[in-house]
Enzyme design. Structure first.
Site, PDB file in Angstrom:
ATOM      1  N   LYS A 188       0.888  -1.392   0.051  1.00  0.00           N
ATOM      2  CA  LYS A 188      -0.083  -0.136  -0.686  1.00  0.00           C
ATOM      3  C   LYS A 188       0.785   0.899  -0.062  1.00  0.00           C
ATOM      4  O   LYS A 188       1.698   1.446   1.331  1.00  0.00           O
ATOM      5  CB  LYS A 188      -1.300   0.134   1.208  1.00  0.00           C
ATOM      6  CG  LYS A 188      -1.624   1.202   1.172  1.00  0.00           C
ATOM      7  CD  LYS A 188      -2.637   1.637   2.281  1.00  0.00           C
ATOM      8  CE  LYS A 188      -2.123   2.862   2.870  1.00  0.00           C
ATOM      9  NZ  LYS A 188      -2.046   4.144   2.091  1.00  0.00           N
ATOM     10  N   SER A 242       5.212   7.503  10.119  1.00  0.00           N
ATOM     11  CA  SER A 242       5.828   8.493  10.928  1.00  0.00           C
ATOM     12  C   SER A 242       5.312   7.364  12.762  1.00  0.00           C
ATOM     13  O   SER A 242       5.129   6.830  12.217  1.00  0.00           O
ATOM     14  CB  SER A 242       4.208   9.464  10.944  1.00  0.00           C
ATOM     15  OG  SER A 242       2.601   8.555  10.993  1.00  0.00           O
ATOM     16  N   THR A 243       5.648   7.844  12.709  1.00  0.00           N
ATOM     17  CA  THR A 243       6.455   7.431  14.576  1.00  0.00           C
ATOM     18  C   THR A 243       5.184   7.586  15.105  1.00  0.00           C
ATOM     19  O   THR A 243       4.662   6.400  15.681  1.00  0.00           O
ATOM     20  CB  THR A 243       6.955   7.375  15.729  1.00  0.00           C
ATOM     21  OG1 THR A 243       8.430   8.068  14.802  1.00  0.00           O
ATOM     22  CG2 THR A 243       6.665   7.656  17.064  1.00  0.00           C
ATOM     23  N   VAL A 245       2.032   6.277  13.707  1.00  0.00           N
ATOM     24  CA  VAL A 245       1.159   4.989  12.802  1.00  0.00           C
ATOM     25  C   VAL A 245       2.019   4.239  12.955  1.00  0.00           C
ATOM     26  O   VAL A 245       0.983   2.743  13.040  1.00  0.00           O
ATOM     27  CB  VAL A 245       1.098   5.767  11.544  1.00  0.00           C
ATOM     28  CG1 VAL A 245       0.597   4.777  10.301  1.00  0.00           C
ATOM     29  CG2 VAL A 245       0.357   7.094  10.684  1.00  0.00           C
ATOM     30  N   GLY A 246       3.265   4.478  13.149  1.00  0.00           N
ATOM     31  CA  GLY A 246       3.555   3.048  13.191  1.00  0.00           C
ATOM     32  C   GLY A 246       3.273   2.544  14.795  1.00  0.00           C
ATOM     33  O   GLY A 246       3.351   0.985  14.858  1.00  0.00           O
ATOM     34  N   GLU A 263       9.964   1.528  10.186  1.00  0.00           N
ATOM     35  CA  GLU A 263      11.221   2.648   9.611  1.00  0.00           C
ATOM     36  C   GLU A 263      10.172   3.925  10.016  1.00  0.00           C
ATOM     37  O   GLU A 263       9.576   4.359   9.215  1.00  0.00           O
ATOM     38  CB  GLU A 263      11.233   2.842   8.360  1.00  0.00           C
ATOM     39  CG  GLU A 263      12.255   1.542   8.133  1.00  0.00           C
ATOM     40  CD  GLU A 263      13.782   1.666   8.887  1.00  0.00           C
ATOM     41  OE1 GLU A 263      14.629   2.662   8.994  1.00  0.00           O
ATOM     42  OE2 GLU A 263      14.106   0.041   8.595  1.00  0.00           O
TER      43      GLU A 263
HETATM   44  P1  NAD Z   1       2.216   8.170   7.807  1.00  0.00           P
HETATM   45  O1  NAD Z   1       2.764   7.430   9.124  1.00  0.00           O
HETATM   46  O2  NAD Z   1       0.789   9.533   7.947  1.00  0.00           O
HETATM   47  O3  NAD Z   1       2.163   7.526   6.580  1.00  0.00           O
HETATM   48  C1  NAD Z   1       2.737   6.104   5.961  1.00  0.00           C
HETATM   49  C2  NAD Z   1       1.935   5.301   5.441  1.00  0.00           C
HETATM   50  O4  NAD Z   1       0.612   4.901   6.552  1.00  0.00           O
HETATM   51  C3  NAD Z   1       0.467   5.792   4.498  1.00  0.00           C
HETATM   52  O5  NAD Z   1       0.767   4.906   3.353  1.00  0.00           O
HETATM   53  C4  NAD Z   1      -0.757   5.575   4.690  1.00  0.00           C
HETATM   54  O6  NAD Z   1      -1.863   5.548   4.155  1.00  0.00           O
HETATM   55  C5  NAD Z   1      -0.263   5.318   5.981  1.00  0.00           C
HETATM   56  N1  NAD Z   1      -1.408   4.626   7.165  1.00  0.00           N
HETATM   57  C6  NAD Z   1      -1.804   5.436   7.636  1.00  0.00           C
HETATM   58  N2  NAD Z   1      -2.618   5.336   8.708  1.00  0.00           N
HETATM   59  C7  NAD Z   1      -2.685   4.001   9.172  1.00  0.00           C
HETATM   60  C8  NAD Z   1      -3.348   2.959   9.087  1.00  0.00           C
HETATM   61  N3  NAD Z   1      -4.207   3.328  10.443  1.00  0.00           N
HETATM   62  N4  NAD Z   1      -3.279   1.567   9.697  1.00  0.00           N
HETATM   63  C9  NAD Z   1      -2.083   1.222   8.938  1.00  0.00           C
HETATM   64  N5  NAD Z   1      -1.433   2.488   7.672  1.00  0.00           N
HETATM   65  C10 NAD Z   1      -1.628   3.397   7.906  1.00  0.00           C
HETATM   66  O7  NAD Z   1       3.556   9.137   7.293  1.00  0.00           O
HETATM   67  P2  NAD Z   1       3.612  10.236   6.264  1.00  0.00           P
HETATM   68  O8  NAD Z   1       3.781  11.398   6.439  1.00  0.00           O
HETATM   69  O9  NAD Z   1       3.389   9.194   4.909  1.00  0.00           O
HETATM   70  O10 NAD Z   1       5.511  10.436   5.995  1.00  0.00           O
HETATM   71  C11 NAD Z   1       6.046  10.766   6.399  1.00  0.00           C
HETATM   72  C12 NAD Z   1       6.743   9.831   7.994  1.00  0.00           C
HETATM   73  O11 NAD Z   1       7.643   8.622   7.751  1.00  0.00           O
HETATM   74  C13 NAD Z   1       7.676  11.453   8.752  1.00  0.00           C
HETATM   75  O12 NAD Z   1       7.510  10.734   9.639  1.00  0.00           O
HETATM   76  C14 NAD Z   1       8.960  10.334   8.718  1.00  0.00           C
HETATM   77  O13 NAD Z   1       9.697  10.210   9.253  1.00  0.00           O
HETATM   78  C15 NAD Z   1       8.738   8.947   8.358  1.00  0.00           C
HETATM   79  N6  NAD Z   1      10.365   8.267   7.439  1.00  0.00           N
HETATM   80  C16 NAD Z   1      10.712   7.664   7.987  1.00  0.00           C
HETATM   81  C17 NAD Z   1      11.443   6.541   7.283  1.00  0.00           C
HETATM   82  C18 NAD Z   1      12.444   5.711   7.762  1.00  0.00           C
HETATM   83  O14 NAD Z   1      13.404   5.041   6.773  1.00  0.00           O
HETATM   84  N7  NAD Z   1      12.534   5.881   8.942  1.00  0.00           N
HETATM   85  C19 NAD Z   1      11.426   6.825   5.989  1.00  0.00           C
HETATM   86  C20 NAD Z   1      11.057   8.331   5.315  1.00  0.00           C
HETATM   87  C21 NAD Z   1       9.762   8.164   5.888  1.00  0.00           C
END
Ligand code: NAD
Length: 501
Positions: A188, A242-243, A245-246, A263
């Protein structure tokens, strides 16, 4: 705000309509469409299906069937490797198209998107090589009656969830390794930048990946991502984002005790000593802060400068930052492109405002830039930032550099570690002992010494603490998508259970 002028590059442009890939077939699904407006141009550039929970469940069922019935997990490593190599060649052949999609959907500069595609091709080739080298262990040291063999088996169905900031690069840090191990997958991409991942689906079919092995479902996190983290037929979740959603992903996966790889965010310090090559550092500071408009987990957003050099170095960084070319992402000379959404631009602005109220000074920039295109933010420097301010502790995810100071090495290490994140860090000094001391004491998954944000497919990448769980890339990356199985084999007559062994 001036009215947006439709950029010339879009004169004959038609928004691209995409379909999702489920069980080898392209489908619109039952939901509506998600329209993507280019952040750097204000024009609708892509439409993807708004996938539903039912679409996610169909994709999971297809991946389960493809794993349980083969042929993918049963192929030889060489066969899988050859298909991955073919995919790498096809990615290279379509690199311009993929880079264009990433640029118009994410707002990143086209020159950078092309470089990311080059990096991605290398990762697919590296994973292809690892596919042939995946192996377990044997123990011939357990006595005459026992031979122990530890097998590595593909873990099964993997859910892969990716963010918007490096759309093609991040799926390439996960998918080829899962495929190399023999796993089947549901992918996804972010609902903001799904185009290049969907083109990857076409490429993988052409390369010979069988139906159901890679399914790509577009849509929002709560609708499509959440079932991918809870469904009992999924064996592992590999998530970048993001942390927050992680954390939710880990809690969801706990219901069925899936393996989770995360990540997540970062707030990465660069610690600078007076004896450093300051010219080199100043260039790296500007690059580290403004690359990808600061929308980068690895952004060097927190400078920790020795007090004796702080004012001079900050002034020199500001001079160089003024020369950074912010502009049309499709212009090959642009260095910094657009901000992903208007809402995100507001969020970055609120961090700058909050820092000013808390006592930091805006040394450069501080607000939006009106270029008559989409949404842009001026490269910003905040000085006088204190370690307890939100802007020093939280991920701003924009072109905002916070400057903090230190007096002793111990101070620098304490300030660097005084946050919840631990993704990466940099240290600048000509003194070997200083670099190694910082390298060993800073709690981060990567520490750069006299450079910043270099990477290689061979080098593991991931975070300490709330920056994540597990590592990607490197020679163990395929193993992450496996289980081990012990074969304990008896040789000769077995001794009865009560007899001493
Ligand atoms: P996000 O957490 O908002 O979304 C990431 C993904 O998760 C998207 O595909 C989103 O649709 C999905 N998602 C959202 N809610 C969900 C849920 N309830 N269940 C399952 N999946 C869900 O992050 P973003 O705004 O897309 O990206 C930015 C973030 O990603 C920043 O915090 C950045 O630091 C992090 N990031 C980390 C790395 C790394 O390697 N450590 C690399 C790139 C980005």
């Amino acid at each position: 705000m001036t009215a947006h002028v439709r950029p010339k590059a879009f004169d004959n442009f038609k928004a691209r309509d995409f379909r999702m890939l489920i069980d080898g077939a392209w489908t619109q699904g039952a939901g509506s469409a998600i329209e993507r407006v280019a952040p750097g141009h204000g024009v609708v550039v892509s439409r993807y299906p708004a996938g539903t929970k039912a679409d996610a469940e169909r994709a999971i069922a297809a991946a389960r069937k493809a794993f349980d019935n083969g042929p993918w997990p049963n192929m030889t490593g060489a066969e899988r490797s050859n298909i991955l190599l073919k995919a790498a060649d096809l990615i290279a052949a379509r690199a311009d198209e993929l880079a264009f999609l990433d640029t118009i959907e994410s707002g990143k500069p086209i020159s950078q998107a092309k470089a990311e595609l080059g990096g991605a091709v290398d990762i697919w080739r590296y994973a292809a090589a690892l596919a042939r080298d995946l192996h377990g262990e044997s123990y011939n040291t357990l006595g005459d009656g026992t031979l122990g063999v530890v097998l590595r088996e593909a873990i099964g169905v993997v859910s892969i969830i990716t963010p918007w900031n490096f759309p093609f690069l991040i799926v390439s840090q996960k998918l080829p390794f899962a495929l190399a191990a023999g796993c089947t997958t549901v992918v996804k991409p972010s609902e903001l930048t799904s185009g290049s991942t969907l083109v990857l689906g076409e490429i993988l079919i052409e390369a010979g990946v069988p139906a159901g092995v890679v399914n790509i479902v577009t849509g929002t996190g709560p609708e499509v991502g959440a079932p991918m983290t809870t469904h009992p037929d999924v064996d592992m979740v590999s998530f970048t984002g993001s942390t927050g959603v992680g954390r939710l992903t880990m809690a969801n996966a706990a219901q069925t005790l899936k393996k989770v790889s995360l990540e997540l965010g970062g707030k990465n310090p660069q610690i600078v000593f007076p004896d450093a090559d300051l010219d080199a550092f100043i260039d790296a500071a500007v690059f580290g802060a403004y690359f990808n408009a600061g929308e980068c987990c690895n952004a060097g957003s927190r400078l920790i400068l020795h007090t004796s050099i702080a004012d001079d170095v900050t002034a020199r960084i500001a001079e160089l930052a003024k020369k950074v070319k912010v502009g049309d992402p499709l212009d090959p000379t642009t260095q910094v492109g657009a901000i992903i959404t208007p809402q995100h631009l507001d969020k970055i602005g609120a961090y700058v405002e909050g820092a000013s109220k808390a006592g930091a000074s805006v040394t450069l920039g501080g607000g939006a830039l009106d270029l008559g295109l989409g949404q842009f933010m001026a490269p910003t420097i905040l000085s006088g930032v204190q370690p307890d301010m939100a802007v020093a502790r939280e991920e701003v995810f924009g072109p905002v550099l916070s400057v903090l100071t230190f007096d002793t090495t111990e101070d620098a290490i304490r300030i660097a570690n005084a946050i919840d994140y631990g993704l990466s860090a940099g240290v600048w000094s000509r003194d070997f002992d200083t670099c190694l001391t910082i390298g060993r004491k800073v709690r981060a998954g990567t520490v750069w010494m006299n450079t910043f944000m270099d990477g290689a497919s061979e080098l593991p990448f991931g975070g300490y603490r709330q920056s994540g769980l597990g590592r990607e890339l490197g020679r163990h990356a395929v193993e992450d998508y496996t289980e081990t199985k012990t074969l304990n084999m008896h040789i000769g007559a077995r001794t009865d259970w009560w007899m001493p062994r």
